[in-house]
Scaffold this motif. Structure first.
Motif, PDB file in Angstrom:
ATOM      1  N   SER A 721     -32.651  22.298 -28.981  1.00 38.58           N
ATOM      2  CA  SER A 721     -33.713  21.375 -29.399  1.00 38.58           C
ATOM      3  C   SER A 721     -33.067  20.179 -30.088  1.00 38.58           C
ATOM      4  O   SER A 721     -31.972  20.271 -30.647  1.00 38.58           O
ATOM      5  CB  SER A 721     -34.687  22.069 -30.347  1.00 38.58           C
ATOM      6  N   MET A 722     -33.780  19.028 -30.058  1.00 36.43           N
ATOM      7  CA  MET A 722     -33.281  17.809 -30.670  1.00 36.43           C
ATOM      8  C   MET A 722     -34.407  17.132 -31.444  1.00 36.43           C
ATOM      9  O   MET A 722     -35.474  16.864 -30.889  1.00 36.43           O
ATOM     10  CB  MET A 722     -32.711  16.869 -29.604  1.00 36.43           C
ATOM     11  N   ASP A 723     -34.157  16.856 -32.707  1.00 33.72           N
ATOM     12  CA  ASP A 723     -35.114  16.148 -33.567  1.00 33.72           C
ATOM     13  C   ASP A 723     -34.506  14.811 -33.952  1.00 33.72           C
ATOM     14  O   ASP A 723     -33.385  14.753 -34.487  1.00 33.72           O
ATOM     15  CB  ASP A 723     -35.412  16.971 -34.825  1.00 33.72           C
ATOM     16  N   ILE A 724     -35.260  13.729 -33.697  1.00 39.15           N
ATOM     17  CA  ILE A 724     -34.788  12.372 -33.980  1.00 39.15           C
ATOM     18  C   ILE A 724     -35.671  11.743 -35.043  1.00 39.15           C
ATOM     19  O   ILE A 724     -36.907  11.840 -34.992  1.00 39.15           O
ATOM     20  CB  ILE A 724     -34.787  11.519 -32.695  1.00 39.15           C
ATOM     21  N   SER A 725     -35.022  11.109 -36.008  1.00 37.26           N
ATOM     22  CA  SER A 725     -35.738  10.395 -37.075  1.00 37.26           C
ATOM     23  C   SER A 725     -35.150   8.990 -37.164  1.00 37.26           C
ATOM     24  O   SER A 725     -33.967   8.829 -37.482  1.00 37.26           O
ATOM     25  CB  SER A 725     -35.580  11.136 -38.409  1.00 37.26           C
ATOM     26  N   THR A 726     -35.981   7.954 -36.892  1.00 44.04           N
ATOM     27  CA  THR A 726     -35.500   6.574 -36.918  1.00 44.04           C
ATOM     28  C   THR A 726     -36.676   5.628 -37.086  1.00 44.04           C
ATOM     29  O   THR A 726     -37.821   5.969 -36.762  1.00 44.04           O
ATOM     30  CB  THR A 726     -34.729   6.241 -35.631  1.00 44.04           C
ATOM     31  N   ALA A 727     -36.368   4.461 -37.571  1.00 47.55           N
ATOM     32  CA  ALA A 727     -37.349   3.387 -37.724  1.00 47.55           C
ATOM     33  C   ALA A 727     -36.580   2.086 -37.860  1.00 47.55           C
ATOM     34  O   ALA A 727     -35.407   2.077 -38.256  1.00 47.55           O
ATOM     35  CB  ALA A 727     -38.230   3.625 -38.954  1.00 47.55           C
ATOM     36  N   PRO A 728     -37.206   0.951 -37.551  1.00 47.59           N
ATOM     37  CA  PRO A 728     -36.506  -0.336 -37.665  1.00 47.59           C
ATOM     38  C   PRO A 728     -35.974  -0.559 -39.080  1.00 47.59           C
ATOM     39  O   PRO A 728     -36.695  -0.427 -40.061  1.00 47.59           O
ATOM     40  CB  PRO A 728     -37.584  -1.351 -37.303  1.00 47.59           C
ATOM     41  N   GLY A 729     -34.671  -0.855 -39.176  1.00 42.98           N
ATOM     42  CA  GLY A 729     -34.031  -1.120 -40.442  1.00 42.98           C
ATOM     43  C   GLY A 729     -33.702   0.102 -41.266  1.00 42.98           C
ATOM     44  O   GLY A 729     -33.191  -0.023 -42.393  1.00 42.98           O
ATOM     45  N   GLN A 730     -33.960   1.309 -40.765  1.00 41.70           N
ATOM     46  CA  GLN A 730     -33.738   2.533 -41.544  1.00 41.70           C
ATOM     47  C   GLN A 730     -32.715   3.475 -40.897  1.00 41.70           C
ATOM     48  O   GLN A 730     -32.641   4.650 -41.224  1.00 41.70           O
ATOM     49  CB  GLN A 730     -35.062   3.275 -41.745  1.00 41.70           C
ATOM     50  N   GLY A 731     -31.926   2.966 -40.001  1.00 43.53           N
ATOM     51  CA  GLY A 731     -30.874   3.777 -39.399  1.00 43.53           C
ATOM     52  C   GLY A 731     -31.394   4.770 -38.354  1.00 43.53           C
ATOM     53  O   GLY A 731     -32.568   4.725 -37.950  1.00 43.53           O
ATOM     54  N   PHE A 732     -30.496   5.630 -37.949  1.00 40.64           N
ATOM     55  CA  PHE A 732     -30.807   6.598 -36.889  1.00 40.64           C
ATOM     56  C   PHE A 732     -30.250   7.968 -37.297  1.00 40.64           C
ATOM     57  O   PHE A 732     -29.114   8.076 -37.775  1.00 40.64           O
ATOM     58  CB  PHE A 732     -30.163   6.147 -35.573  1.00 40.64           C
ATOM     59  N   GLU A 733     -31.057   9.009 -37.108  1.00 39.34           N
ATOM     60  CA  GLU A 733     -30.637  10.372 -37.452  1.00 39.34           C
ATOM     61  C   GLU A 733     -31.079  11.323 -36.349  1.00 39.34           C
ATOM     62  O   GLU A 733     -32.212  11.235 -35.851  1.00 39.34           O
ATOM     63  CB  GLU A 733     -31.232  10.790 -38.794  1.00 39.34           C
ATOM     64  N   ALA A 734     -30.185  12.227 -35.964  1.00 36.19           N
ATOM     65  CA  ALA A 734     -30.483  13.228 -34.931  1.00 36.19           C
ATOM     66  C   ALA A 734     -29.932  14.572 -35.364  1.00 36.19           C
ATOM     67  O   ALA A 734     -28.774  14.656 -35.812  1.00 36.19           O
ATOM     68  CB  ALA A 734     -29.898  12.819 -33.584  1.00 36.19           C
ATOM     69  N   VAL A 735     -30.757  15.593 -35.245  1.00 39.81           N
ATOM     70  CA  VAL A 735     -30.345  16.963 -35.530  1.00 39.81           C
ATOM     71  C   VAL A 735     -30.493  17.762 -34.234  1.00 39.81           C
ATOM     72  O   VAL A 735     -31.598  17.902 -33.708  1.00 39.81           O
ATOM     73  CB  VAL A 735     -31.180  17.593 -36.659  1.00 39.81           C
ATOM     74  N   ILE A 736     -29.381  18.281 -33.732  1.00 37.52           N
ATOM     75  CA  ILE A 736     -29.355  19.007 -32.453  1.00 37.52           C
ATOM     76  C   ILE A 736     -28.972  20.457 -32.734  1.00 37.52           C
ATOM     77  O   ILE A 736     -27.969  20.724 -33.396  1.00 37.52           O
ATOM     78  CB  ILE A 736     -28.357  18.365 -31.483  1.00 37.52           C
ATOM     79  N   THR A 737     -29.796  21.365 -32.238  1.00 38.32           N
ATOM     80  CA  THR A 737     -29.585  22.800 -32.475  1.00 38.32           C
ATOM     81  C   THR A 737     -29.670  23.544 -31.146  1.00 38.32           C
ATOM     82  O   THR A 737     -30.536  23.243 -30.315  1.00 38.32           O
ATOM     83  CB  THR A 737     -30.639  23.355 -33.444  1.00 38.32           C
ATOM     84  N   PHE A 738     -28.773  24.508 -30.986  1.00 39.31           N
ATOM     85  CA  PHE A 738     -28.848  25.355 -29.797  1.00 39.31           C
ATOM     86  C   PHE A 738     -28.231  26.711 -30.120  1.00 39.31           C
ATOM     87  O   PHE A 738     -27.448  26.830 -31.066  1.00 39.31           O
ATOM     88  CB  PHE A 738     -28.134  24.726 -28.599  1.00 39.31           C
ATOM     89  N   PRO A 739     -28.563  27.766 -29.344  1.00 39.43           N
ATOM     90  CA  PRO A 739     -28.049  29.120 -29.628  1.00 39.43           C
ATOM     91  C   PRO A 739     -26.537  29.185 -29.497  1.00 39.43           C
ATOM     92  O   PRO A 739     -25.917  28.457 -28.726  1.00 39.43           O
ATOM     93  CB  PRO A 739     -28.741  30.001 -28.572  1.00 39.43           C
TER      94      PRO A 739
END
Length: 748
Positions: A721-739
């Motif tokens: 699974s992949m969760d992305i958190s981002t917004a204009p001017g607030q950078g980029f963050e991704a959390v990737i999880t797998f078995p």
């Protein structure tokens, strides 16, 4: 060698020794010494003074014999000539057996790794060979040979049991106690010593004569019990095949001697086979054990024994009939023993003939029969041609051509019929009478793939059968107007099943292609996990091959040119300065090109990623990006301890590579943080940067433009699974999880 086997058994009556039996193929049998005659003297002395007479009630080791029969006295004083049978069974075969066993023992000693059990096996080989060798003198009542023969044949089964214990001890397999071995050694040594005492004192009591034979039978029973019990206990384990080989070898070696010589002689006083023939089967033992200890892979003994068992059952009734026919046609002695001997001879001959016939059929069939008319060759050709066909129509044409080529039929038609409606699909025009005949045949019976239909109009075979239609290949008949034989029917059934499998696979592939097209057109639909892994596996293989091609061709050519230019600049001092400067500039450009190609090869296929592991490969990747970017990467991997397979390692490497590439091209970040960790069940990859970010409300468009779609598909292929958190001017963050554990679904 000088003293022949005389073969006279005596019976004491009223103080006189009377001939009770003449052994076949002995000297007395060839010189017609009469049964019932009284032995008057042996070597000119009274019979009881001769050792073989007083101890064993036999006449052996004699130079002359005088007998009295029907009032007349006959003197035999030239007991020197030995028959060809004597030389074969008592001289040549024992010597050959002994020499062969010496050779086998030498091979075991030289070629087999030194193990404790090998010494015991060699000792067993030599004991059997020496016992067989001494049999030549034992049948002629040579006292030393009798002692050696008894002690060797009594001790050899115990040595074999001892070898089995040591051999399987090295494999950590135990199923009987070592105390049994010590007890058997004690018993056999005591009996051997007791016999030695009687032979030395020349006072051999009659009650002791069967003791060694009964003890030998008991030892064989114990040996068979041990081996077959081990086979029963371990038949389903990896050592089960070893037990099968041992049981077969021991059975072949000892069964004839036990059941055709020893047991009949002890219980009924008759011998179905001679001792020499029974002992001849002992050659199976060294061959069996030599094969076991020198071969890494064994022949499938279960298959072989099943075939032999089948031929053995098949040969029983013909052997009985041939035995009675032979006795009816030829007037010979009709005693039960002779009946059994003839039956066994015929039976063994039939079983051997059928077994050899199967082997010869398999090996010589291709050479004896024309390849064109060989059904086996035809199926090979058809399977090869099927691989080149892309649709069912072409495949059926291949099948039609092959049948016409092999079976020499008149006309062949291919058609399909709808099961519920009276609708046909024909490839060529079919006569109306044949169509009507086929319809009647299909209406009368229920058929399946491979079913053969025969009628006055020809014959056909069902090639395809589904809920909607039935497909058939129909022939008007053979050109010689004969019916189908058994081999031809088997051939038609086999190729029809193969064709049906090929058609079904074509249909499955066609359905798969349709599904892939639908997924490609449907942008909102995720690829299935198996498809994602398949596509990325294929892509990685292509990248790997492209990297190898670039490295082995273009890069090597560039290096060659670079060295040539470098040699030119160093050796040609007379070049003008302007030309020299231009060449130096071209040389530097060529060097930049070489570095670029190397870097491209590394990106296509990271060097030594399997050897270095994931963490070191990521460190190298981060160093490369640090050299050509304006941001700083902080990488944390202290909490990562799990071992991943190469598919997961390469997938994580590619995900990080794509994220760093996006950071270089789009984010404008100054700091990138990357961490890799795991717990008991999952692996987590955490990425964040302080770049410009993006509007995540247009998620699908963003995925299409900045490579996140590829990352998403890789994560999907790993069941993650992949969760992305981002917004204009607030950078980029991704959390990737797998078995943590990988499921092997895709192999390319």
């Amino acid at each position: 060698m000088n003293q022949p086997f005389i073969g006279i058994d005596l019976e004491e009556k009223d103080g006189n020794y009377v001939i009770s039996e003449i052994n076949n193929e002995g000297w007395a049998d060839r010189h017609f010494v009469p049964i019932g005659a009284e032995v008057v003297s042996v070597n000119g002395e009274s019979p009881e003074e001769h050792t073989s007479v007083s101890m064993f009630s036999e006449v052996e080791m004699a130079d002359s014999i005088t007998v009295q029969f029907d009032g007349s006295r006959m003197v035999y004083d030239d007991i020197t000539d030995s028959s060809a049978m004597h030389w074969a069974f008592y001289i040549l075969i024992p010597i050959l057996f002994f020499v062969s066993v010496l050779g086998i023992s030498y091979l075991v000693h030289k070629r087999v790794p030194t193990r404790y059990s090998m010494g015991t096996l060699i000792l067993y080989f030599l004991a059997v060979a020496l016992g067989y060798m001494s049999n030549s003198g034992a049948v002629r009542d040579d006292l030393y040979s009798v002692l050696l023969n008894t002690s060797m044949f009594l001790t050899s089964p115990v040595i074999l049991i001892h070898f089995l214990y040591k051999y399987f001890q090295e494999l950590n397999v135990y199923w009987f106690s070592k105390k049994i071995i010590y007890f058997l050694y004690f018993v056999t040594i005591m009996v051997s010593l007791l016999e030695k005492y009687y032979l030395v004192t020349k006072n051999y009591p009659a009650w002791f004569n069967p003791v060694p034979h009964w003890l030998l039978l008991l030892l064989y029973i114990i040996l068979f019990t041990i081996i077959y019990r081990g086979l029963y206990v371990y038949k389903s384990t990896p050592v089960g095949s070893i037990f099968k080989y041992m049981s077969v070898g021991v059975s072949i070696a000892f069964f004839p001697y036990i059941f055709l010589y020893l047991i009949p002689a002890l219980t009924f006083g008759v011998k179905i086979i001679s001792l020499e023939i029974g002992a001849f089967f002992l050659v199976a033992l060294p061959i069996t054990f030599m094969y076991l200890i020198t071969r890494e892979q064994l022949v499938d003994i279960t298959f072989v024994m099943n075939r032999v068992r089948y031929y053995a059952l098949l040969s029983v009734i013909p052997s009985i009939l041939l035995t009675f026919i032979s006795f009816w046609a030829v007037e010979v002695d009709r005693s039960p023993v002779v009946y059994i001997q003839v039956f066994l001879l015929v039976y063994i001959t039939l079983v051997s003939f059928l077994s050899m016939k199967e082997i010869l059929d398999f090996r010589l069939q291709r050479h004896l029969f024309s390849a064109r008319y060989s059904f086996q060759e035809s199926m090979h050709r058809m399977a090869k041609d099927m691989k080149d066909q892309s649709n069912a129509v072409d495949l059926m044409k291949v099948m039609r051509g092959e049948v016409n080529n092999v079976m020499n039929v008149r006309d062949i038609y291919i058609y399909s019929k709808h099961i519920k409606r009276n609708m046909y699909c024909v490839y060529d025009q079919i006569p109306d009478d044949i169509m009507e005949n086929i319809r009647e045949q299909l209406d009368k019976n229920n058929y399946d793939v491979g079913s053969i239909i025969e009628s006055s109009k020809g014959f056909g075979v069902i090639v395809g059968f589904s809920l909607d239609k039935i497909t058939m290949l129909w022939c008007k008949g053979k050109r010689d107007f004969t019916t189908l034989n058994r081999d031809e029917k088997t051939y038609l059934q086999t190729i029809s099943h193969n064709a049906n499998i090929a058609i079904e696979n074509m249909n499955l592939i066609e359905d798969l292609v349709k599904e892939l097209r639908r997924l490609r057109n449907d942008q909102t639909q995720k690829y299935p996990t198996w498809l994602s892994r398949l596509l990325f596996t294929i892509a990685e293989n292509q990248r790997k091959q492209l990297s190898i091609d670039l490295h082995d061709t273009v890069l090597q050519e560039q290096l060659f040119l670079y060295r040539k230019m470098d040699d030119l600049l160093r050796q040609r001092k007379d070049l003008p300065k302007t030309l020299h400067s231009e060449l130096v500039m071209y040389k530097e450009s060529l060097l930049d090109s070489i570095h670029l190609i190397r870097e491209t090869c590394n990106e296509l296929r990271p060097a030594f990623i399997e050897e270095m592991g994931l963490v070191q490969s990521l460190n190298n990747l981060i160093q490369q990006y640090q050299l050509r970017s304006n941001f700083t990467v902080y990488f944390s991997e202290e909490d990562f301890t799990t071992e991943l397979d190469q598919e997961h390692v390469l997938a994580i490497f590619r995900i990080v590579q794509e994220l760093l590439t996006n950071a270089v091209k789009h984010s404008g970040a100054k700091v990138v943080k990357l961490s890799l960790s795991n717990d008991k069940d999952n692996v987590e990859l955490h990425y964040s940067d302080n770049g410009r970010g993006m509007d995540f409300s247009f998620q699908r468009d963003l995925f299409s433009h900045i490579g996140l779609s590829g990352i998403e598909q890789r994560v999907n292929g790993l069941n993650g699974s992949m969760d992305i958190s981002t917004a204009p001017g607030q950078g980029f963050e991704a959390v990737i999880t797998f078995p943590c554990t990988a499921t092997k679904e895709v192999h390319v």
